[in-house]
Design a protein around this motif. Structure first.
Motif, short mmCIF file in Angstrom:
data_model
loop_
_atom_site.label_atom_id
_atom_site.label_comp_id
_atom_site.label_asym_id
_atom_site.label_seq_id
_atom_site.Cartn_x
_atom_site.Cartn_y
_atom_site.Cartn_z
N LEU A 45 7.19 3.05 5.31
CA LEU A 45 6.56 1.98 4.53
C LEU A 45 5.06 1.92 4.79
O LEU A 45 4.61 2.17 5.91
CB LEU A 45 7.21 0.64 4.90
N PRO A 46 4.27 1.59 3.77
CA PRO A 46 2.80 1.58 3.91
C PRO A 46 2.30 0.33 4.63
O PRO A 46 1.63 -0.53 4.03
CB PRO A 46 2.33 1.63 2.44
N VAL B 21 -2.63 4.57 7.93
CA VAL B 21 -2.09 5.93 8.01
C VAL B 21 -0.92 6.10 7.06
O VAL B 21 -0.87 7.02 6.24
CB VAL B 21 -1.67 6.27 9.46
N ARG B 22 0.06 5.20 7.16
CA ARG B 22 1.25 5.32 6.32
C ARG B 22 0.95 5.01 4.85
O ARG B 22 1.56 5.58 3.95
CB ARG B 22 2.37 4.42 6.86
N ARG B 23 -0.02 4.13 4.62
CA ARG B 23 -0.44 3.87 3.24
C ARG B 23 -1.06 5.14 2.64
O ARG B 23 -0.76 5.51 1.51
CB ARG B 23 -1.45 2.72 3.23
N GLY B 24 -1.90 5.80 3.43
CA GLY B 24 -2.51 7.04 2.95
C GLY B 24 -1.47 8.12 2.69
O GLY B 24 -1.57 8.86 1.70
N GLU B 25 -0.49 8.22 3.56
CA GLU B 25 0.58 9.21 3.36
C GLU B 25 1.34 8.95 2.06
O GLU B 25 1.65 9.89 1.31
CB GLU B 25 1.56 9.19 4.54
N LEU B 26 1.62 7.68 1.79
CA LEU B 26 2.36 7.36 0.57
C LEU B 26 1.53 7.65 -0.68
O LEU B 26 2.03 8.19 -1.66
CB LEU B 26 2.80 5.90 0.59
N ILE B 27 0.25 7.28 -0.64
CA ILE B 27 -0.62 7.56 -1.78
C ILE B 27 -0.69 9.06 -2.04
O ILE B 27 -0.58 9.52 -3.18
CB ILE B 27 -2.03 6.98 -1.53
N ALA B 28 -0.85 9.83 -0.98
CA ALA B 28 -0.91 11.29 -1.12
C ALA B 28 0.41 11.83 -1.65
O ALA B 28 0.44 12.68 -2.55
CB ALA B 28 -1.25 11.93 0.23
N GLN B 29 1.52 11.35 -1.10
CA GLN B 29 2.84 11.81 -1.53
C GLN B 29 3.08 11.53 -3.00
O GLN B 29 3.62 12.36 -3.74
CB GLN B 29 3.92 11.14 -0.68
N LEU C 191 2.88 -1.08 -1.74
CA LEU C 191 1.65 -0.36 -2.08
C LEU C 191 0.83 -1.16 -3.09
O LEU C 191 -0.40 -1.19 -3.02
CB LEU C 191 1.99 1.02 -2.64
N TRP C 192 1.52 -1.81 -4.01
CA TRP C 192 0.82 -2.51 -5.09
C TRP C 192 0.61 -3.99 -4.82
O TRP C 192 -0.30 -4.61 -5.38
CB TRP C 192 1.59 -2.34 -6.40
N GLU C 193 1.45 -4.58 -3.99
CA GLU C 193 1.37 -6.02 -3.72
C GLU C 193 0.71 -6.27 -2.37
O GLU C 193 1.18 -5.78 -1.35
CB GLU C 193 2.77 -6.65 -3.72
N SER C 194 -0.36 -7.03 -2.38
CA SER C 194 -1.03 -7.37 -1.12
C SER C 194 -0.37 -8.61 -0.53
O SER C 194 -0.32 -9.67 -1.16
CB SER C 194 -2.52 -7.63 -1.39
N ARG C 195 0.16 -8.47 0.67
CA ARG C 195 0.85 -9.57 1.34
C ARG C 195 0.31 -9.75 2.74
O ARG C 195 0.11 -8.79 3.46
CB ARG C 195 2.36 -9.31 1.43
N ALA C 196 0.09 -11.00 3.12
CA ALA C 196 -0.41 -11.27 4.47
C ALA C 196 0.62 -10.88 5.51
O ALA C 196 0.29 -10.41 6.59
CB ALA C 196 -0.78 -12.75 4.60
N ASP C 197 1.90 -11.05 5.17
CA ASP C 197 2.97 -10.76 6.11
C ASP C 197 3.82 -9.61 5.57
O ASP C 197 5.04 -9.71 5.45
CB ASP C 197 3.83 -12.00 6.32
N ALA C 198 3.15 -8.49 5.24
CA ALA C 198 3.85 -7.37 4.60
C ALA C 198 4.97 -6.82 5.48
O ALA C 198 6.08 -6.58 5.01
CB ALA C 198 2.85 -6.26 4.26
N GLU C 199 4.69 -6.67 6.77
CA GLU C 199 5.71 -6.10 7.65
C GLU C 199 6.89 -7.03 7.81
O GLU C 199 8.05 -6.60 7.72
CB GLU C 199 5.11 -5.75 9.02
N GLY C 200 6.62 -8.30 8.02
CA GLY C 200 7.71 -9.26 8.15
C GLY C 200 8.55 -9.33 6.89
O GLY C 200 9.78 -9.38 6.94
N PHE C 201 7.87 -9.33 5.75
CA PHE C 201 8.56 -9.35 4.45
C PHE C 201 9.48 -8.14 4.31
O PHE C 201 10.66 -8.27 3.95
CB PHE C 201 7.50 -9.36 3.34
N ALA C 202 8.95 -6.95 4.60
CA ALA C 202 9.73 -5.72 4.45
C ALA C 202 10.92 -5.70 5.39
O ALA C 202 12.05 -5.35 4.99
CB ALA C 202 8.84 -4.52 4.70
N LEU C 203 10.70 -6.05 6.65
CA LEU C 203 11.78 -5.99 7.62
C LEU C 203 12.86 -7.02 7.33
O LEU C 203 14.04 -6.78 7.58
CB LEU C 203 11.23 -6.15 9.03
N ARG C 204 12.47 -8.18 6.80
CA ARG C 204 13.48 -9.19 6.43
C ARG C 204 14.39 -8.66 5.32
O ARG C 204 15.60 -8.85 5.37
CB ARG C 204 12.79 -10.50 5.99
#
Length: 200
Positions: A91-92, A96-104, A170-183
């Motif tokens: 997950l971005p 680093v992981r954001r760049g990998e996803l964009i490149a992929q 990648l497209w949605e800017s979230r203050a708690d992106a990691e918490g959101f994703a893991l939930r």
């Protein structure tokens, strides 16, 4: 005495430079000349390693796969915490992981029409699916998921969820992106367990 070249370090430098070019300037700018300039390496030297554009593009696919594999290989633990740590590597959630996803995504889109890249794109996709299958197997082993789940079907569902979540972040800017994703991931994975209220 000639200076010995650390090929692994050189490849890391080239890969990092190629990722920066892809993220900052786009696929059209991914050339030996631009990557050499970004890496501080003579273009003629880099051209010997990548005589054709497709060689550089395949190298980028391999670099992404290797970077993720290295991070996954360093993880320890078991059960749901381990699986969540495993999945977050796709997950971005940082630069680093954001760049990998964009490149992929850029290389993967090109692979739809460029036959020379198709195998690299498919292999990367298969490896992500393989990690999802391993995650489901670990949840069954540790009894987070019931043993009656269909492992192939659940691996496919998890793969689809992971891919969709990555694009969303990648497209949605979230203050708690990691918490959101893991939930979201944890809620889905726990739904495979014996206490899931909606289990058939």
């Amino acid at each position: 005495m000639p200076r010995l070249i650390d090929h692994d370090e050189r490849n890391r430098v080239i890969a990092a430079a190629a990722m920066r070019v892809l993220v900052d300037k786009g696929l059209g700018a991914l050339s030996v000349r631009n990557v050499a300039a970004e890496a501080g390496i003579a273009a003629a030297s880099l051209r010997r390693a990548f005589p054709a554009q497709e060689n550089l593009r395949k190298f980028c696919f391999d670099a992404i796969r290797q970077a993720v594999a290295d991070r996954i290989g360093a993880l320890e633990g078991e059960g749901l915490p381990f699986v969540l740590a495993l999945l977050r590597e796709f997950l971005p959630l940082d630069q680093v992981r954001r760049g990998e996803l964009i490149a992929q995504l850029q290389l993967g889109t090109l692979a739809l029409t460029d036959v020379s890249l198709r195998d690299s794109a498919s292999e990367l996709n298969r490896e992500v699916r393989g990690v999802c299958a391993a995650a489901i197997a670990e949840l069954v082993r540790t009894e987070v998921a019931v043993s009656t789940v269909d492992p192939e079907d659940e691996a496919d569902r998890l793969h689809a969820l992971l891919d969709g979540l990555a694009i969303h972040l990648l497209w949605e800017s979230r203050a708690d992106a990691e918490g959101f994703a893991l939930r979201i991931l944890e809620r889905h994975l726990r739904s495979l367990g014996p206490d899931a209220a909606d289990r058939d």
